[in-house]
Scaffold this motif. Structure first.
Motif, PDB file in Angstrom:
ATOM      1  N   CYS A  44       0.713  -1.005   0.117  1.00 15.78           N
ATOM      2  CA  CYS A  44      -0.013  -0.111   0.256  1.00 15.78           C
ATOM      3  C   CYS A  44       0.867   1.151   0.147  1.00 15.78           C
ATOM      4  CB  CYS A  44      -1.014  -0.001   1.452  1.00 15.78           C
ATOM      5  SG  CYS A  44      -1.986   1.369   1.175  1.00 15.78           S
ATOM      6  N   ALA A  45       0.929   1.893  -1.088  1.00 20.07           N
ATOM      7  CA  ALA A  45       1.863   3.056  -1.203  1.00 20.07           C
ATOM      8  C   ALA A  45       1.491   4.246  -0.384  1.00 20.07           C
ATOM      9  CB  ALA A  45       1.819   3.708  -2.558  1.00 20.07           C
ATOM     10  N   ALA A  46       0.249   4.439  -0.011  1.00 19.74           N
ATOM     11  CA  ALA A  46       0.114   5.446   1.019  1.00 19.74           C
ATOM     12  C   ALA A  46       0.030   5.085   2.469  1.00 19.74           C
ATOM     13  CB  ALA A  46      -1.267   6.090   0.591  1.00 19.74           C
ATOM     14  N   PHE A  47       0.640   3.928   2.765  1.00 19.91           N
ATOM     15  CA  PHE A  47       0.353   3.464   4.133  1.00 19.91           C
ATOM     16  C   PHE A  47       0.961   4.160   5.152  1.00 19.91           C
ATOM     17  CE2 PHE A  47       1.288   0.701   7.657  1.00 19.91           C
ATOM     18  CZ  PHE A  47       0.006  -0.081   7.910  1.00 19.91           C
ATOM     19  N   ALA A  48       2.234   4.668   4.758  1.00 21.20           N
ATOM     20  CA  ALA A  48       3.146   5.374   5.821  1.00 21.20           C
ATOM     21  C   ALA A  48       2.400   6.763   5.846  1.00 21.20           C
ATOM     22  CB  ALA A  48       4.676   5.498   5.184  1.00 21.20           C
TER      23      ALA A  48
END
Length: 1170
Positions: free
Chosen positions: A340-344
């Motif tokens: 998930c690219a936007a997780f951080a």
């Protein structure tokens, strides 16, 4: 899964045969560095490509403007529309993330320190097994380190021994390797998990604190190695606790600031060393929540029978499990962040939101919730959590969508009755749903089915978290208002503003029934047990009177390695209890219990309430157990019932008494809206104030009926409107009826000031009214005389008098009125007649081109006065009255705020009452980022906080008192007016405090305070508000013995001169904060023996001091500023205008006295004689 030690020459922090690539991604500093270098290379290539592309099309004019958008730009536009709330919201999020991100390119010194830390730990020699006495003496003697054993500490006669072997492995865990670190005012943490070898522990070391004792010794050896290292790692070594858990001490490594290559002080971070173990160290089934692993008196007798008949120790077991699953859970989070690219970024947004609300920070010891638990919850929702087991979130979601979806789940899900298992297939007989529900208040189980991530969270903590989550969801779902600032930028964890009432536990109970020997097995520290169980008792007693009971206390602070370990009970940490009221139920007088027939329920009810419980027969014939609460001390006492209940339960069940073990803030300021106890009863009768404003409202209703019943008035009365603070529940003191006495046929009435109540009378429309302004004034006086005669004729008990004061400023007088006093109700009224034709004629005169400038000014001033008196004030009266009925605590908040302004000599010379009322209404109509106040105490404090933070130059305050959604256009008009005013007056000397109301009647809105306060006074108001907030903080948090009166005492040193007044001439002296008792004793006879044959002369007792102050202001307004407290002030403060004392050229007819500068000594020129 065995974790092997690192091989020589390997730069990576960890090594593992299984899934080596993923684990390296988590733990390796070298890998992080490589990733950063790779990103830099890509950025450089991208910049090169862009430069080539620009050169390729350089032949086109304005190519950067006219070229078609790229696929990436088109995709970004789509994402902004689909994945974020709005374009502005996305920009705000991007800006926020850029501000809270740390620069991983600037972490070289931190990485150097971590590498040296690893080398130091690897070079520690193994220690043979020693007894408790031997290790204690050795560590203390050679290294001056006190082993941080948790309570209960091991005795000297224990049989097991303590050994040391260098760590098996080292892992970077937490936010740092996941790149979800958030910069904040305090330090962020860089966590290093140190894996203790399995061979150090015996099979049953999970019992009776043996694991925790060996863990503490291991930590002390690591601390000794750091203090004596020769590798140049110069750090300050301290002990602390992990999440405030005394069982799990940790090492804190703080930078020394020596400017070496390992000095990471510029990063504002702390390295935490977390001792941990592999999951295979102990059988997980032995650590089930239903198991008992702490035997009673184990420190005396280790060999005891089975714990099957003993209560379980879920908190103890969960603490061991937490040490076992650091790496596994962080590994799972790492894999999820790759998917998930936007997780951080979503984790960062969540951490900002949590930090602003006091969750998970270094000061939070009570919530049991932090950024790690949030990220695990979000990971669960990316795998399931939706309807029928479907995913609630998707890997393609934006950071905003991920955060909002997680927030929605957190706000709505019932974690108590419906526990969350990240992996439902992981359930076993030892770790099933019932096992967790029976032993934990809140349940959220990790992927491996053993660790309750909500283990430290109480039901009260969950309620507080969900309360904030629900507020956040309300803000996120508002489409017409930008709530970004309320969500992410405002610090909202201030308990004095967050809750309606606050209690502070200053002394813990030494013992109580629930804290028996069984409870001590799971909670060895009485502080923690009390903090978790006490809210349950309060909720049982308060029921639906409150929407939230929150418990807050700070985390254990760190301590030096040479000091004894800290515990909550031995530390000076206070428990704060916050209450958010249910306004519909909090003032309920009676709590109904069971019928006497139900003996079991009756016994339970009486156990809860003690001897205060009673049996009563009610009007409906039911006989019930009940609790009846006292509210006979005035209108404010109804709001103190929650206070009574809390203090009663605390005293009954914990033997904690008010001002000895508990401080409760609710009623401390109520005394300031009542005259002092020094005032005699013949002036102010406290018993008459029990019904609050009911007396005056009844008198007003009676007068309205009489007005409508008057006959022979030529024109019928069409409307009557109130226009007085008393009629909108906002006068500082509740009005009291006047009971006049007669002596020898002569009327005797009090000589203190009686404030009349203004009402506006309007007659039905008639074409017979004259079209001349002066004639209309005479016609109105004729109607006053007619009304007076009819009152005398139809209602002999009502006394009237017509007053027509001359007005020197304008031919349009607003000072003519009819005085009415009812001997039946005891209240006095002033009746003003409103005729709409006046406004039309004035407006026509202003627009007439033939009108002279002088006359136009007269018309303009008259129009403003008439609009204010006959349109704005009645409308304002109706609006504030409606709000006070809807939000009952608003009345007290307004009265306290008015008292505060008056005590600081600001009303009504520098600020109008209506301005203060609207300012208070703003707090109730726009309460974000908190819940709407339900107590006058917190409402008043929020007003002060609002004033203290008000950006006077750039922030207009616009409020819709009607709470309608149809006044948007009016708001836009007012904003435009504000911009124009600030553009023309950049120093905001006019309308310094821009406050406006909008409504559906007028699209232009109403601006309050255009003329006052001035800029100088507005700045002083802000400074006084800041000082008041600091004073409250000192009272509540710092434990200082500060009198509440400090809030209402103005500093006299700020004034250039003081004019002291004779109390005999102050008809409002009885309203003084601290009137002299001897004055009333000496003047008691004269205060009650004012004689007159004309009863209405009591209306002439308008404060002479007010007239004196107005005269001073009129004559010397260009020389000085005057400050006076209208509520019984006994002095006037003066501040000279410094411009008048700057030498200037002398000329004839200056208009004021002057003195040649040459005749004044140079040292005295800037001084002013008093």
């Amino acid at each position: 899964m065995d974790i092997e030690a690192e091989e020589e020459g390997d730069d990576d922090y960890i090594e593992n045969d299984e899934e080596e690539e993923d684990y390296t991604g988590i733990g390796s500093l070298q890998k992080i560095r490589d990733n950063l270098n790779e990103e830099k290379t890509k950025e450089a290539h991208n910049e090169t490509d862009e430069a080539v592309a620009n050169n390729k099309f350089s032949g086109f004019k304005n190519s950067s403007i006219t070229k078609a958008p790229t696929n990436e730009e088109i995709q970004e536009l789509r994402e902004t529309a689909d994945l974020f709330k709005s374009n502005i919201f996305k920009l705000q999020i991007d800006e926020l993330l850029s501000e809270v991100n740390i620069d991983y390119n600037a972490t070289t010194r931190l990485e150097n320190a971590l590498h040296k830390l690893k080398q130091i730990f690897e070079n520690i020699d193994n220690e043979p097994e020693l007894t408790i006495s031997e290790i204690t003496d050795k560590i203390l003697k050679h290294h001056k380190i006190v082993i941080p054993f948790p309570v209960p500490r091991p005795t000297n006669d224990i049989k097991y021994k303590f050994g040391f072997k260098k760590p098996n492995a080292f892992y970077l865990v937490g936010s740092y390797p996941l790149k979800s670190v958030v910069r904040r005012k305090d330090c962020f943490n860089v966590d290093v998990a140190v894996i203790m070898p399995r061979s150090l522990f015996q099979e049953k070391d999970y019992m009776n604190y043996r694991y925790f004792h060996k863990r503490a010794y291991y930590l002390a050896v690591l601390a000794a190695a750091l203090k004596n290292n020769k590798l140049g790692l110069n750090v300050k070594v301290e002990f602390g606790t992990l999440d405030g858990d005394n069982r799990r001490p940790i090492l804190l490594l703080k930078p020394s600031g020596d400017h070496t290559d390992t000095d990471f002080s510029k990063l504002n971070c702390v390295i935490r060393v977390l001792p941990s173990i592999s999951p295979e160290t102990f059988p997980s089934k032995r650590l089930s929540p239903s198991r008992n692993n702490v035997r009673p008196y184990h420190e005396i007798n280790e060999s005891q029978n089975s714990g099957s008949d003993l209560p379980p120790t879920p908190q103890y077991n969960n603490a061991i499990l937490s040490d076992m699953y650091y790496v596994r859970n962080l590994h799972d989070l790492y894999k999820q962040s790759k998917l998930c690219a936007a997780f951080a970024d979503a984790c960062k947004l969540a951490k900002v939101w949590l930090n602003q609300r006091g969750f998970g920070g270094d000061e939070d010891g009570s919530s049991g919730f932090n950024g790690f638990v949030w990220s695990m919850l979000m990971k669960y929702l990316l795998q399931g959590g939706g309807h029928n087991g479907e995913k609630k979130l998707a890997n393609g979601f934006s950071s905003y969508q991920l955060m909002k979806g997680t927030m929605d789940f957190l706000a709505k899900h019932d974690f108590v009755s419906n526990p969350v298992f990240m992996n439902k297939s992981s359930k076993t007989d030892e770790f099933n749903e019932n096992t967790f529900k029976d032993n934990f208040e809140v349940v959220f189980v990790d992927d491996y089915g053993t660790l309750n991530l909500f283990g430290r969270m109480s039901k009260a903590s969950l309620d507080q978290l969900q309360h904030e989550a629900k507020l956040a969801m309300d803000y996120l779902n508002e489409s017409h208002v930008d709530r970004f600032e309320d969500l992410f930028l405002k610090k909202v964890d201030d308990i004095k503003l967050r809750y309606d009432n606050v209690a502070k536990i200053t002394q813990l109970p030494k013992s109580y029934n629930e804290y028996d020997e069984s409870a001590k097995l799971n909670f060895p520290d009485i502080f923690i047990h009390f903090a978790r169980t006490m809210p349950k008792l309060l909720k049982q007693g308060l029921t639906n009177r409150v929407n939230l009971i929150a418990v807050n206390y700070s985390k254990l602070s760190s301590w030096l390695t040479s000091e004894q370990p800290k515990t909550y009970s031995s530390s000076n940490i206070h428990i704060y209890i916050g209450f958010i009221f249910n306004p519909d139920e909090s003032n309920r007088l009676v709590d109904y219990g069971p019928s006497p027939v139900d003996e079991i329920a009756v016994a339970k009810f009486r156990k809860l309430w003690g001897k205060k419980a009673e049996t009563r027969r009610f009007k409906d014939g039911n006989i019930l157990e009940c609790m009846v609460w006292d509210s006979q001390k005035g209108i404010e006492s109804r709001s103190l019932i929650v206070n009574q209940i809390v203090l009663h339960l605390m005293a009954l069940h914990y033997r904690i008494k008010e001002n000895k073990g508990i401080q409760y803030w609710a009623e401390q300021l109520n005394k300031f809206v009542m005259p002092s106890s020094n005032v005699p009863r013949n002036i102010w009768n406290p018993e008459l104030s029990n019904q609050g404003f009911q007396h005056v409202m009844n008198a007003y209703d009676n007068l309205v009926k009489q007005c409508y019943a008057l006959e022979d008035l030529l024109l019928r009365v069409s409307s009557i409107k109130g226009s007085s603070p008393s009629l909108r529940y906002s006068s500082v003191f509740t009005p009291q009826p006047i009971k006049l006495k007669r002596k020898n046929g002569v009327i005797i009435f009090p000589s203190h000031y009686i404030e009349p109540i203004d009402i506006i009378i309007q007659f039905e429309y008639s074409t017979k009214w004259p079209d001349d302004l002066v004639a209309i004034q005479k016609m109105k006086i004729a109607f006053y005389i007619l009304l007076s005669n009819q009152f005398k004729k139809q209602f002999p008990e009502t006394k009237t008098r017509v007053v027509a004061k001359p007005n020197l400023d304008t031919i349009i007088s607003t000072d003519a009125f009819l005085e009415v006093f009812s001997t039946t109700t005891g209240f006095s009224f002033r009746c003003f007649i409103h005729h709409e034709r006046e406004l039309i004629l004035l407006d026509r005169g202003i627009k007439n081109k033939m009108t002279t400038s002088i006359k136009r000014d007269v018309y303009t001033n008259a129009l403003l006065r008439l609009k204010r008196k006959f349109i704005y004030l009645p409308l304002h009266n109706t609006q504030i009255q409606t709000l006070c009925n809807k939000y009952p605590s608003l009345s007290l908040a307004i009265r306290l705020t008015k008292r505060w302004f008056g005590a600081h000599l600001l009303t009504s010379i520098h600020i109008e009452e209506e301005f203060i009322e609207i300012l208070c209404a703003v707090i109730y109509l726009s309460p974000s980022p908190w819940e709407r106040p339900s107590s006058g105490f917190v409402g008043f404090l929020r007003v002060l906080k609002f004033i203290a933070g008000w950006d006077l130059k750039n922030d207009p305050v616009i409020v819709d008192l009607d709470e309608s959604n149809d006044s948007k256009r009016g708001g836009n008009v007012v904003i435009e007016r504000f911009k124009n005013m600030r553009k023309a007056d950049g120093n905001y000397k006019h309308s310094s405090m821009f406050l406006a109301t909008i409504n559906t009647i007028s699209n232009e809105g109403i601006i309050w305070g255009e003329e006052k306060p001035s800029k100088v006074v507005a700045i002083r108001i802000k400074e006084l508000a800041k000082a008041a907030i600091e004073c409250v903080d000192k009272i509540i948090f710092k434990g200082g013995k500060v009198d509440n009166k400090e809030l209402f005492i103005t500093p006299l040193q700020d004034y250039d001169a003081i004019i002291h007044l004779n109390p005999n001439l102050c008809t409002r002296y009885y309203q003084n904060l601290n009137p002299d008792k001897s004055y009333f004793e000496k003047n008691n006879e004269s205060l009650n023996n004012t004689k007159s044959n004309n009863i209405l002369k009591l209306f002439e007792l308008e404060s002479g001091i007010k007239c004196y102050v107005n005269e001073l202001k009129k004559i010397y307004s260009d020389t000085a500023l005057f400050f006076y407290d209208k509520y019984g002030g006994s002095f006037i403060g003066l501040v000279w205008n410094p411009i008048n004392f700057i030498p200037k050229p002398w000329k004839v007819n200056t208009g004021f006295s002057s003195c040649p500068v040459g005749l004044i000594p140079s040292g005295e020129r800037n001084k002013v004689s008093n």
